[in-house]
Each structure stands twice: as structure tokens, then as C-alpha cells.
Design a protein around this motif. Structure first.
Motif, PDB file in Angstrom:
ATOM      1  N   ALA A 107       0.832  -1.204   0.000  1.00 27.05           N
ATOM      2  CA  ALA A 107       0.000   0.000   0.000  1.00 27.05           C
ATOM      3  C   ALA A 107       0.867   1.255   0.000  1.00 27.05           C
ATOM      4  CB  ALA A 107      -0.929   0.003   1.215  1.00 27.05           C
ATOM      5  N   GLN A 108       2.125   1.104   0.355  1.00 26.72           N
ATOM      6  CA  GLN A 108       3.027   2.250   0.410  1.00 26.72           C
ATOM      7  C   GLN A 108       3.552   2.571  -0.994  1.00 26.72           C
ATOM      8  OE1 GLN A 108       5.887   1.950   3.646  1.00 26.72           O
ATOM      9  NE2 GLN A 108       4.647   0.281   4.479  1.00 26.72           N
ATOM     10  N   ARG A 109       3.583   3.843  -1.307  1.00 25.90           N
ATOM     11  CA  ARG A 109       3.988   4.283  -2.646  1.00 25.90           C
ATOM     12  C   ARG A 109       5.426   3.883  -2.984  1.00 25.90           C
ATOM     13  NH1 ARG A 109       1.508   8.005  -5.721  1.00 25.90           N
ATOM     14  NH2 ARG A 109       0.459   8.857  -3.915  1.00 25.90           N
ATOM     15  N   TRP A 110       6.352   4.000  -2.038  1.00 29.72           N
ATOM     16  CA  TRP A 110       7.750   3.672  -2.324  1.00 29.72           C
ATOM     17  C   TRP A 110       7.903   2.205  -2.706  1.00 29.72           C
ATOM     18  CZ3 TRP A 110      10.353  -0.079   0.293  1.00 29.72           C
ATOM     19  CH2 TRP A 110       9.844  -0.474   1.541  1.00 29.72           C
ATOM     20  N   MET A 111       7.073   1.325  -2.104  1.00 28.77           N
ATOM     21  CA  MET A 111       7.166  -0.095  -2.429  1.00 28.77           C
ATOM     22  C   MET A 111       6.617  -0.362  -3.830  1.00 28.77           C
ATOM     23  SD  MET A 111       8.317  -2.880  -1.485  1.00 28.77           S
ATOM     24  CE  MET A 111       8.253  -4.457  -2.283  1.00 28.77           C
ATOM     25  N   ARG A 112       5.573   0.332  -4.199  1.00 31.33           N
ATOM     26  CA  ARG A 112       5.046   0.163  -5.558  1.00 31.33           C
ATOM     27  C   ARG A 112       6.032   0.707  -6.591  1.00 31.33           C
ATOM     28  NH1 ARG A 112      -0.799   2.487  -5.470  1.00 31.33           N
ATOM     29  NH2 ARG A 112      -0.058   3.554  -3.632  1.00 31.33           N
ATOM     30  N   VAL A 113       6.705   1.805  -6.267  1.00 35.89           N
ATOM     31  CA  VAL A 113       7.728   2.339  -7.183  1.00 35.89           C
ATOM     32  C   VAL A 113       8.905   1.366  -7.272  1.00 35.89           C
ATOM     33  CG1 VAL A 113       9.418   4.192  -7.503  1.00 35.89           C
ATOM     34  CG2 VAL A 113       7.063   4.748  -6.873  1.00 35.89           C
ATOM     35  N   PHE A 114       9.338   0.842  -6.134  1.00 32.39           N
ATOM     36  CA  PHE A 114      10.423  -0.140  -6.110  1.00 32.39           C
ATOM     37  C   PHE A 114      10.045  -1.379  -6.927  1.00 32.39           C
ATOM     38  CE2 PHE A 114      13.260  -2.854  -3.086  1.00 32.39           C
ATOM     39  CZ  PHE A 114      14.302  -2.822  -4.003  1.00 32.39           C
ATOM     40  N   SER A 115       8.811  -1.824  -6.785  1.00 31.10           N
ATOM     41  CA  SER A 115       8.331  -2.984  -7.544  1.00 31.10           C
ATOM     42  C   SER A 115       8.252  -2.673  -9.034  1.00 31.10           C
ATOM     43  CB  SER A 115       6.953  -3.421  -7.031  1.00 31.10           C
ATOM     44  OG  SER A 115       7.036  -3.850  -5.705  1.00 31.10           O
ATOM     45  N   LEU A 116       7.848  -1.461  -9.377  1.00 29.95           N
ATOM     46  CA  LEU A 116       7.806  -1.066 -10.788  1.00 29.95           C
ATOM     47  C   LEU A 116       9.205  -1.025 -11.384  1.00 29.95           C
ATOM     48  CD1 LEU A 116       6.173  -0.086 -13.231  1.00 29.95           C
ATOM     49  CD2 LEU A 116       6.449   2.239 -12.346  1.00 29.95           C
ATOM     50  N   VAL A 117      10.164  -0.496 -10.635  1.00 33.25           N
ATOM     51  CA  VAL A 117      11.551  -0.478 -11.104  1.00 33.25           C
ATOM     52  C   VAL A 117      12.060  -1.913 -11.282  1.00 33.25           C
ATOM     53  CG1 VAL A 117      13.921   0.144 -10.451  1.00 33.25           C
ATOM     54  CG2 VAL A 117      12.071   1.797 -10.178  1.00 33.25           C
ATOM     55  N   ALA A 118      11.698  -2.795 -10.362  1.00 34.61           N
ATOM     56  CA  ALA A 118      12.098  -4.200 -10.481  1.00 34.61           C
ATOM     57  C   ALA A 118      11.429  -4.853 -11.690  1.00 34.61           C
ATOM     58  CB  ALA A 118      11.752  -4.963  -9.206  1.00 34.61           C
ATOM     59  N   LEU A 119      10.176  -4.529 -11.942  1.00 37.52           N
ATOM     60  CA  LEU A 119       9.474  -5.071 -13.112  1.00 37.52           C
ATOM     61  C   LEU A 119      10.135  -4.605 -14.403  1.00 37.52           C
ATOM     62  CD1 LEU A 119       7.036  -6.470 -14.505  1.00 37.52           C
ATOM     63  CD2 LEU A 119       5.833  -4.286 -14.264  1.00 37.52           C
ATOM     64  N   LEU A 120      10.403  -3.314 -14.504  1.00 37.44           N
ATOM     65  CA  LEU A 120      11.061  -2.788 -15.702  1.00 37.44           C
ATOM     66  C   LEU A 120      12.472  -3.359 -15.856  1.00 37.44           C
ATOM     67  CD1 LEU A 120       9.869   0.914 -15.553  1.00 37.44           C
ATOM     68  CD2 LEU A 120       8.979  -0.931 -16.981  1.00 37.44           C
ATOM     69  N   GLU A 143      -0.733  -2.502 -14.110  1.00 36.63           N
ATOM     70  CA  GLU A 143      -2.138  -2.578 -13.695  1.00 36.63           C
ATOM     71  C   GLU A 143      -2.268  -3.207 -12.312  1.00 36.63           C
ATOM     72  OE1 GLU A 143      -5.999  -4.963 -15.274  1.00 36.63           O
ATOM     73  OE2 GLU A 143      -4.798  -3.920 -16.797  1.00 36.63           O
ATOM     74  N   ILE A 144      -1.491  -4.243 -12.052  1.00 35.34           N
ATOM     75  CA  ILE A 144      -1.533  -4.883 -10.734  1.00 35.34           C
ATOM     76  C   ILE A 144      -1.003  -3.942  -9.653  1.00 35.34           C
ATOM     77  CG2 ILE A 144      -0.470  -6.716  -9.341  1.00 35.34           C
ATOM     78  CD1 ILE A 144      -0.614  -8.481 -11.897  1.00 35.34           C
ATOM     79  N   LEU A 145       0.111  -3.274  -9.914  1.00 31.91           N
ATOM     80  CA  LEU A 145       0.732  -2.420  -8.901  1.00 31.91           C
ATOM     81  C   LEU A 145      -0.063  -1.157  -8.606  1.00 31.91           C
ATOM     82  CD1 LEU A 145       4.489  -2.618  -9.908  1.00 31.91           C
ATOM     83  CD2 LEU A 145       3.470  -3.439  -7.796  1.00 31.91           C
ATOM     84  N   TRP A 146      -0.593  -0.551  -9.640  1.00 29.39           N
ATOM     85  CA  TRP A 146      -1.227   0.758  -9.458  1.00 29.39           C
ATOM     86  C   TRP A 146      -2.733   0.714  -9.574  1.00 29.39           C
ATOM     87  CZ3 TRP A 146       1.796   4.298  -7.421  1.00 29.39           C
ATOM     88  CH2 TRP A 146       3.158   4.125  -7.536  1.00 29.39           C
ATOM     89  N   GLY A 147      -3.299  -0.456  -9.862  1.00 35.59           N
ATOM     90  CA  GLY A 147      -4.757  -0.596  -9.920  1.00 35.59           C
ATOM     91  C   GLY A 147      -5.393   0.229 -11.005  1.00 35.59           C
ATOM     92  N   VAL A 148      -4.687   0.369 -12.126  1.00 36.18           N
ATOM     93  CA  VAL A 148      -5.194   1.180 -13.238  1.00 36.18           C
ATOM     94  C   VAL A 148      -6.262   0.419 -13.984  1.00 36.18           C
ATOM     95  CG1 VAL A 148      -4.563   2.328 -15.389  1.00 36.18           C
ATOM     96  CG2 VAL A 148      -3.019   2.372 -13.449  1.00 36.18           C
TER      97      VAL A 148
END
Length: 122
Positions: free
Chosen positions: A53-66, A117-122
Motif C-alpha cells: 500500500a506504500q507508494r515507495w514499495m510500488r515504485v520499487f516494484s515497478l523499477v524491479a518489473l522494468l 495494472e496490478i501495482l497501481w490498480g489502473v
């Protein structure tokens, strides 16, 4: 100098560097996740949900995904160009190579969009 359009970087040196940087990012991500799982006292859905739920973790996960997509693209491009077209087909399979690269690129884009979509619920 010959430029390869389907390579991720501008040269082999850039591809090598991208792969090493993405490997370090992925290592940091995996170590963090494993550490979180082992060092969280009451690990379960609630703790996992609060972490993501924390933004930094979603950003970290997005960086890991990319990083995963970039790392995989460079590795698969190397395998396709070195082993499939040169070794199997004797270097005369440009259409096959491009077909395989288009399929791999489509899968990479699909997984990236799905992950966002999973990380940010878009």
C-alpha cells in the motif's frame, strides 16, 4: 559501425551495462522481499497488503518489473541472434529472427502493462 535495431542498447557495451545494472536492482529487490518475509513477526495478508500500500514499495516494484523486462529482453535477444539464427539456421533466418523478436517484444509489453495494472490498480 553496424547498428542493430533490435538490440536494447546502442552497442554490446551498453547492453552489458544495462544487464549488470538491472541484475543489481533485481538482487536488491529479491533480498528485500526475502528479508521482509523472514523478519516480519506476523507475516500474512495484512502485512503484505500494508507493505504494497506504500507508494515507495510500488515504485520499487515497478523499477524491479522494468528491470526484469530489460534484463530478459537483452538475454533473449542474445540467445535468438546467437543460437537460433546463427547456429540453427546458419545465419540466414532474418525473417525467423524478427518474428521471434516481435513475439518476445509483444509478451514483454503485455507483462509490463499487466504488472503496472496490478501495482497501481489502473
Amino acid at each position: 559501425m553496424v547498428r542493430t535495431v533490435t538490440s536494447f542498447g546502442r552497442s554490446g557495451t551498453f547492453d552489458w551495462l544495462y544487464q549488470r545494472v538491472t541484475a543489481v536492482i533485481l538482487l536488491a529487490y529479491v533480498l528485500f522481499i526475502v528479508g521482509f518475509i523472514f523478519f516480519t513477526k506476523d507475516f500474512g495478508y495484512q502485512a503484505w497488503s500494508e507493505l504494497f500500500a506504500q507508494r515507495w514499495m510500488r515504485v520499487f516494484s515497478l523499477v524491479a518489473l522494468l528491470s526484469t523486462v530489460i534484463h530478459a529482453w537483452i538475454g533473449l535477444w542474445s540467445v535468438v541472434t546467437d543460437y537460433i539464427t546463427n547456429r540453427v539456421m546458419g545465419g540466414k533466418a532474418t525473417v525467423l529472427r524478427l518474428f521471434v523478436e516481435v513475439i518476445l517484444a509483444a509478451v514483454a509489453v503485455l507483462y509490463t502493462v499487466w504488472g503496472i495494472e496490478i501495482l497501481w490498480g489502473v
